[in-house]
Motif scaffolding. Sequence first.
Motif, PDB file in Angstrom:
ATOM      1  N   THR B 215      16.411 -25.418  26.845  1.00 51.29           N
ATOM      2  CA  THR B 215      15.825 -26.646  27.406  1.00 51.29           C
ATOM      3  C   THR B 215      16.057 -27.801  26.428  1.00 51.29           C
ATOM      4  O   THR B 215      16.254 -27.579  25.238  1.00 51.29           O
ATOM      5  N   ASP B 216      15.995 -28.999  26.957  1.00 51.19           N
ATOM      6  CA  ASP B 216      16.308 -30.178  26.133  1.00 51.19           C
ATOM      7  C   ASP B 216      15.422 -30.280  24.894  1.00 51.19           C
ATOM      8  O   ASP B 216      15.889 -30.646  23.815  1.00 51.19           O
ATOM      9  N   ASP B 236      19.151 -29.674  30.658  1.00 53.25           N
ATOM     10  CA  ASP B 236      18.214 -29.628  31.783  1.00 53.25           C
ATOM     11  C   ASP B 236      18.713 -30.436  32.979  1.00 53.25           C
ATOM     12  O   ASP B 236      18.508 -30.047  34.127  1.00 53.25           O
ATOM     13  N   ARG B 239      21.260 -28.254  34.647  1.00 50.23           N
ATOM     14  CA  ARG B 239      20.620 -27.090  35.288  1.00 50.23           C
ATOM     15  C   ARG B 239      19.979 -27.510  36.610  1.00 50.23           C
ATOM     16  O   ARG B 239      20.113 -26.829  37.629  1.00 50.23           O
ATOM     17  N   GLN B 240      19.314 -28.669  36.572  1.00 51.57           N
ATOM     18  CA  GLN B 240      18.668 -29.177  37.793  1.00 51.57           C
ATOM     19  C   GLN B 240      19.717 -29.424  38.900  1.00 51.57           C
ATOM     20  O   GLN B 240      19.528 -29.052  40.053  1.00 51.57           O
TER      21      GLN B 240
END
Lengths: 275, 326
Positions: B215-216, B236, B239-240
């Motif tokens: 994650t970021d 992120d 990924r989104q």
Amino acid sequence: MASLPPIDVPTGATGKGAFDSSAEEARSVLFETLLRLGDDSLILGQRLGEWCGHAPSVEVDLSLANMGLDLIGQATHFLNAAGAAEGRGRDGDALAFHRDVLDFRNCWLVEQPNGDFAQTMARQLLFSTWQQLLFERLTASTDETIAAVAAKAVKEVTYHAELASEWVIRLGDGTEESRRRMQDGLDWMWRFVPELFEMDAVATEAAARGIGADVVAFRADYDARIAAVLAEATLAAPKDQRPILGGRRGHHGEHLGHLLAVMQFLPRTYPDATW
Amino acid sequence: MYTTEMQKTAQVVSAEDPEKLAAFEARVAADEFIEPKDWMPEAYRRTLTRQISQHAHSEIVGMLPEGNWITRAPSLRRKAILLAKVQDEAGHGLYLYSAAETLGTSREEMIEALHSGKAKYSTIFNYPTLIWADIGAIGWLVDGAAIMNQVPLQRTSYGPYARAMVRVCKEESFHQRQGYEIMMHLAAGTPEQKRMAQDALDRWWWPSLMMFGPTDDNSPNTAQSMRWRIKRDTNDELRQKFVDITKPQADAIGLTVPDPDLRWNEEKGGHDFGAVDWEEFYAVVRGEGPVARERMKARREAWESNAWVREAAVAHAEKRAAREAA
């Protein structure tokens, strides 16, 4: 015993019509010829696919996959045409995935295991040189499909023969170890060469009808090309060995059954599925 | 295929000449490409070498799970497509090794680093392809995730890497489509085929989300990499985007994404989705993936058992050169 109908030329039946045994015969020779062409390409393509991800370098991985892809493409054309010539509704996939050993018509050479890279290159040199000479002639086949596929594929297999020649030369004239391995690879494959030049009844009939080629006619050319590569590789041609024959009649070695078990398992496990 | 920036401890403290550094940063900020002979900060060179070589290794190791099915592809067409695809991966590996070599590390050194376990490759390839549907899932999800990550890399600041990505992306888009097509076919097939397709999605979904990296807030290199235009989007964000594009694709063929928390969020204009199991991710990064040992064993064996071929090629070239010189 092969489960296909006998292909000997009948002596009595010469009439024409619905029950036309000579037309039946012509189809059968065409079918057999296409199977031989298709199965050679299919089985060698399958063998080359086994190398994927395990070759000596990325470049070699690329060239083996590339040759495999060419061969699978040829097999697809030849076997689809074989299915059409047979006229029983089988296509290339049905022929590739739903025949057993006795009905395969490839030569022994192509079913030989990859062994080490030298053995693979020995097989490739001996086969692709032959396939190139054959396809050059088949571009003039009276069968349009064979002529068209040969015209496209001759360029591919010319490259395969060149690539194999280069590797045989490199390995033969490389290190002590590579030379020994290259010589061993050739020794292993040598007994399967005479089968490539066998003119049985089917081949003779196919050549007579102009759909196939007289392979004996280019034997001398083949021998000269192989000899030239071996000379440059500083390798000795193996001593002639007793020829091993039978592939064209469905009588293969032990390796083919294992190759088919792997290749065919999915369509055979799920016979109702399409992919 | 694709790479994750996995090194968490890189120091980007610079002892570089401030003038050169400023000029470099200005060029990058103006979206100019940095070329091999241009001056660049050591940390930039190091980060890129690591990222490009990881990417190259991923292509090469990635040939194994797919190569596993070449001999068993269920039709002539599938066999030809898969051979072509895996051949593309080898080609990508080759461009990427070449791109990385322009930064001053040889291919042998990079391969050595892979085999010693020092260099990483994408965690995704440490999962097995046990059934045919896995070939579909890899194309659809893994190459899908790769595209998501690589499209922005076509504008990455390092010229050779960016140019390699242009060609790679074209091919990946074909890979993704062929994978989805396999899944489409299976999902519309017999009950056994549908089961295969769903099982493959169940197993590959989460590892695919992990491909975008931590994650970021747990990705310490992201800020520097984005500043240097090595990276264009955060983990992120990508990924989104992947979830938003892929979920409707699963729906369209009647497969269920294995995430009970996955739902459309109107306000956000994207999907909410469940938490990724980062323990799993880091375990696989550490080399504890289900078939990590098989992958490394296969790579080392291919390299070592065929060393004699490479040695012979060198010996022959030397003999030939000596003869030509004589």
